[in-house]
Design an enzyme around this catalytic site. Structure first.
Site, PDB file in Angstrom:
ATOM      1  N   TYR A  72       0.740  -1.287  -0.069  1.00  0.00           N
ATOM      2  CA  TYR A  72       0.100   0.149  -0.182  1.00  0.00           C
ATOM      3  C   TYR A  72       0.778   1.186   0.005  1.00  0.00           C
ATOM      4  O   TYR A  72       0.744   2.146  -0.734  1.00  0.00           O
ATOM      5  CB  TYR A  72      -0.909  -0.103   1.270  1.00  0.00           C
ATOM      6  CG  TYR A  72      -2.057   1.016   1.166  1.00  0.00           C
ATOM      7  CD1 TYR A  72      -3.290   0.706   0.856  1.00  0.00           C
ATOM      8  CD2 TYR A  72      -1.589   2.569   1.569  1.00  0.00           C
ATOM      9  CE1 TYR A  72      -4.213   1.992   0.850  1.00  0.00           C
ATOM     10  CE2 TYR A  72      -2.491   3.451   1.541  1.00  0.00           C
ATOM     11  CZ  TYR A  72      -4.055   3.005   1.278  1.00  0.00           C
ATOM     12  OH  TYR A  72      -4.700   4.063   1.437  1.00  0.00           O
ATOM     13  N   PHE A 124      -8.205  19.532 -24.933  1.00  0.00           N
ATOM     14  CA  PHE A 124      -8.872  18.102 -25.073  1.00  0.00           C
ATOM     15  C   PHE A 124     -10.256  18.149 -24.328  1.00  0.00           C
ATOM     16  O   PHE A 124     -10.623  19.109 -23.486  1.00  0.00           O
ATOM     17  CB  PHE A 124      -7.885  16.959 -24.508  1.00  0.00           C
ATOM     18  CG  PHE A 124      -8.532  15.666 -24.850  1.00  0.00           C
ATOM     19  CD1 PHE A 124      -8.685  15.276 -26.059  1.00  0.00           C
ATOM     20  CD2 PHE A 124      -9.027  14.850 -23.636  1.00  0.00           C
ATOM     21  CE1 PHE A 124      -9.266  13.964 -26.164  1.00  0.00           C
ATOM     22  CE2 PHE A 124      -9.539  13.518 -24.165  1.00  0.00           C
ATOM     23  CZ  PHE A 124      -9.745  13.223 -25.376  1.00  0.00           C
ATOM     24  N   ASP A 125     -11.035  17.159 -24.759  1.00  0.00           N
ATOM     25  CA  ASP A 125     -12.602  17.430 -24.116  1.00  0.00           C
ATOM     26  C   ASP A 125     -12.604  17.269 -22.698  1.00  0.00           C
ATOM     27  O   ASP A 125     -13.326  17.918 -22.058  1.00  0.00           O
ATOM     28  CB  ASP A 125     -13.566  16.510 -24.965  1.00  0.00           C
ATOM     29  CG  ASP A 125     -13.071  15.010 -24.997  1.00  0.00           C
ATOM     30  OD1 ASP A 125     -12.048  14.614 -24.357  1.00  0.00           O
ATOM     31  OD2 ASP A 125     -13.992  14.129 -25.267  1.00  0.00           O
ATOM     32  N   ASP A 215      -0.237  19.133 -21.191  1.00  0.00           N
ATOM     33  CA  ASP A 215      -1.114  18.024 -21.227  1.00  0.00           C
ATOM     34  C   ASP A 215      -0.284  17.023 -22.224  1.00  0.00           C
ATOM     35  O   ASP A 215      -0.287  17.319 -23.334  1.00  0.00           O
ATOM     36  CB  ASP A 215      -2.242  18.602 -21.767  1.00  0.00           C
ATOM     37  CG  ASP A 215      -3.355  17.152 -22.177  1.00  0.00           C
ATOM     38  OD1 ASP A 215      -3.002  15.997 -21.911  1.00  0.00           O
ATOM     39  OD2 ASP A 215      -4.545  17.587 -22.481  1.00  0.00           O
ATOM     40  N   ALA A 217       0.075  13.609 -22.962  1.00  0.00           N
ATOM     41  CA  ALA A 217      -0.205  12.172 -23.537  1.00  0.00           C
ATOM     42  C   ALA A 217       0.340  11.796 -24.462  1.00  0.00           C
ATOM     43  O   ALA A 217       1.221  10.655 -24.645  1.00  0.00           O
ATOM     44  CB  ALA A 217      -1.932  12.332 -23.917  1.00  0.00           C
ATOM     45  N   LYS A 258      -1.364   6.537 -23.827  1.00  0.00           N
ATOM     46  CA  LYS A 258      -0.942   6.763 -24.958  1.00  0.00           C
ATOM     47  C   LYS A 258       0.679   6.651 -25.209  1.00  0.00           C
ATOM     48  O   LYS A 258       1.057   5.414 -25.393  1.00  0.00           O
ATOM     49  CB  LYS A 258      -1.214   8.420 -25.296  1.00  0.00           C
ATOM     50  CG  LYS A 258      -2.685   8.520 -25.617  1.00  0.00           C
ATOM     51  CD  LYS A 258      -3.371   8.806 -24.323  1.00  0.00           C
ATOM     52  CE  LYS A 258      -5.028   9.159 -24.674  1.00  0.00           C
ATOM     53  NZ  LYS A 258      -5.625   9.477 -23.551  1.00  0.00           N
ATOM     54  N   HIS A 450     -20.702  12.955 -26.108  1.00  0.00           N
ATOM     55  CA  HIS A 450     -20.583  12.061 -27.070  1.00  0.00           C
ATOM     56  C   HIS A 450     -20.304  10.816 -26.605  1.00  0.00           C
ATOM     57  O   HIS A 450     -20.618   9.767 -27.261  1.00  0.00           O
ATOM     58  CB  HIS A 450     -19.361  12.478 -27.923  1.00  0.00           C
ATOM     59  CG  HIS A 450     -17.980  12.715 -27.161  1.00  0.00           C
ATOM     60  ND1 HIS A 450     -17.937  13.744 -26.314  1.00  0.00           N
ATOM     61  CD2 HIS A 450     -16.946  12.058 -26.997  1.00  0.00           C
ATOM     62  CE1 HIS A 450     -16.779  13.652 -25.583  1.00  0.00           C
ATOM     63  NE2 HIS A 450     -16.243  12.494 -26.236  1.00  0.00           N
TER      64      HIS A 450
HETATM   65  C1  PLP Z   1      -4.688  15.068 -25.104  1.00  0.00           C
HETATM   66  C2  PLP Z   1      -5.396  14.404 -23.864  1.00  0.00           C
HETATM   67  N1  PLP Z   1      -5.504  14.755 -22.686  1.00  0.00           N
HETATM   68  C3  PLP Z   1      -6.158  14.011 -21.758  1.00  0.00           C
HETATM   69  C4  PLP Z   1      -6.670  12.807 -22.103  1.00  0.00           C
HETATM   70  C5  PLP Z   1      -7.356  12.174 -21.176  1.00  0.00           C
HETATM   71  O1  PLP Z   1      -6.800  10.995 -20.731  1.00  0.00           O
HETATM   72  P1  PLP Z   1      -7.590   9.625 -20.251  1.00  0.00           P
HETATM   73  O2  PLP Z   1      -8.382   9.231 -21.094  1.00  0.00           O
HETATM   74  O3  PLP Z   1      -6.245   8.886 -19.609  1.00  0.00           O
HETATM   75  O4  PLP Z   1      -8.171  10.274 -19.065  1.00  0.00           O
HETATM   76  C6  PLP Z   1      -6.620  12.541 -23.617  1.00  0.00           C
HETATM   77  C7  PLP Z   1      -7.283  11.163 -23.721  1.00  0.00           C
HETATM   78  O5  PLP Z   1      -7.531  10.721 -24.989  1.00  0.00           O
HETATM   79  C8  PLP Z   1      -6.027  13.304 -24.424  1.00  0.00           C
HETATM   80  O6  PLP Z   1      -5.854  12.994 -25.761  1.00  0.00           O
END
Ligand code: PLP
Length: 459
Positions: A72, A124-125, A215, A217, A258, A450
């Site tokens: 843990y 990102f969304d 961000d 990824a 990713k 979506h």
């Molecule tokens: C640019 C970007 N930021 C953040 C995220 C969110 O990551 P997660 O899907 O691991 O929550 C994504 C996911 O596709 C992304 O493409």
């Protein structure tokens, strides 16, 4: 004669996939309410819904799983990951989270409040969702070139410095807890941000006393584009470029699903110990204790290894090359796609592809449904559905680009699969003039609709 290209790996385990009939697919997509997220995976032949968490791990990653420490507190896997993050990104402090949006949740809970402004390049969304959920505003400062899919520009993820400066001048620094730069920029088509642009944004952030957060990824794919497109970087190692990129940021959020090629995981990287300590409280509340934060020990071990796998030049060349070969085939068929090709996906310009479908009838989603019915291929709409409604007026927001994203999982499909994708799209393109009607919404969630929206064919 020059030897042809081939992948820098061979296959040790296979997962069978099954073709279906058009009649089956018509029935299944109807049952899925014309939302591809509702399809069962066995109903999909080639799954390009996302490159997130869908990659194939290497033998080194699988081996690392076996030595995961599930304590843990104080697990060796946590320290392995800490070492790898420090080595690859340079960030001294980090918090593990179960995925990227969890990293956003923890960081934003720490520094973002109602009424704040967060400028960046096409957030990102989930990032935008977390900002708007807190009644703050995301301001898109991406360069205009990103919104012309035909225009050749090597770094369409770049931030427009004059747009950014306008935001920074209009609002006091206390209202801007961070600038977020997404590398590569998923929403603008998997497009990279140049080192020069990162440097300039960082200088502007310092001038206005605002934090710069990446961000991250697809940070390794961004580094590959810097190496292959930006003058002065051609002879630099990917990891050297990665370290240099991160040296300009105050912190990072990471969806490890990713470029770290794991099926689940995320983290936040910090330079500032004070901020790390503040965020720790939220991490413990939302994710778990500091040394696991929503991840099992074995997953942290696989992630530590994945950070090295994902920053190998040969791997990146193979991965980004496969995306480009699909893009090239589509372009040769005359199909309108975002150019230059993105790092993780090909983005089909749905407005140009289906000119007879009105924008009120969800053009990108209509094309996603057509592609599924044509060949069992699942892509994702990046358009009006994903843009959600305006939080105040509740009117649909119509983004400049209405795209169908074909995201390629890492080390999973062969070029033969890509050929099927290209021909399926060509078949639809050949009969595009007969596609006049799209879809209408039956039910939708108030935010990030979506994922769960239910639609029907426009009668
Ligand atoms: C640019 C970007 N930021 C953040 C995220 C969110 O990551 P997660 O899907 O691991 O929550 C994504 C996911 O596709 C992304 O493409």
């Amino acid at each position: 004669m020059e030897l042809p290209y081939s992948e820098p790996y061979k296959t040790k385990m296979v997962e069978p996939i099954r073709k279906s009939t058009r009649a089956e697919r018509e029935q299944w997509i109807k049952e899925a309410r014309y939302n591809v997220f509702n399809l069962k995976s066995h109903q999909v032949y080639i799954d390009l819904l996302t490159d997130s968490g869908t990659g194939a791990m290497s033998q080194e990653q699988w081996a690392a799983l076996m030595t995961g420490d599930e304590s843990y507190a104080g697990a060796s896997s946590y320290y392995n990951l800490k070492e790898a993050i420090k080595d690859i990104t340079g960030f001294e402090y980090f918090l593990p989270t179960h995925q990227g949006r969890a990293a956003e949740n923890v960081l934003f809970s720490t520094i973002l409040k109602e009424g704040d402004i967060v400028p960046g390049n096409a957030h990102f969304d989930t990032t935008k969702g977390h900002i708007e959920f807190r009644k703050a505003t995301a301001v898109d400062c991406t360069i205009d070139e990103a919104y012309d899919t035909t225009l050749q520009h090597p770094f369409k993820g770049n931030v427009d410095l004059s747009k950014l400066e306008k935001v920074l001048k209009e609002h006091p620094a206390e209202k801007i807890p961070m600038i977020i730069v997404t590398i590569t920029c998923n929403t603008s088509g998997g497009q990279p941000v140049s080192k020069e642009n990162i440097k300039q944004v960082s200088a502007m952030a310092k001038k206005y006393n605002v934090r710069l957060i990446f961000d991250s990824a697809r940070f390794a794919e961004n580094a590959y584009f810097i190496k292959t497109r930006e003058t002065g970087y051609e002879d630099k190692d990917i990891r050297e470029i990665v370290r240099e990129m991160f040296s300009y940021a105050d912190g990072m959020t990471m969806s490890s699903k990713k470029d770290a090629i794991v099926n689940m995981g995320g983290f936040i990287g910090f330079r500032d110990e004070e901020l790390f300590k503040k965020a720790t409280v939220y991490n413990i509340m939302f994710e778990g204790f500091i040394t696991y934060g929503g991840m099992s020990g074995r997953d942290m071990n696989a992630l530590a290894q994945g950070l090295y796998d994902g920053t190998e030049f040969d791997y990146l060349e193979s991965r980004i090359g496969q995306v480009a070969r699909l893009g090239q085939q589509l372009a040769e068929f005359g199909i309108p796609v975002q150019q230059p090709f993105g790092g993780h996906a090909i983005f089909v310009d749905a407005k140009k592809f289906l000119p007879n479908v009105p924008k009120e009838e969800y053009i990108g989603q209509t094309l996603a449904v057509e592609l599924y019915i044509e060949a069992g291929i699942r892509g994702a709409e990046i358009g009006t559905l994903m843009a959600d409604r305006d939080p105040v007026t509740r009117e649909n927001r119509y983004p400049q680009l209405e795209l169908l994203r074909l995201a390629i999982p890492r080390r999973v499909y062969t070029d033969n699969h890509m050929k099927v994708v290209a021909v399926a799209l060509k078949n639809i393109y050949d009969r595009r003039s007969s596609i006049n009607k799209g879809l209408e919404i039956v039910s939708e969630a108030p935010i990030m609709r979506h994922f769960t929206v239910e639609l029907k064919r426009k009668g």
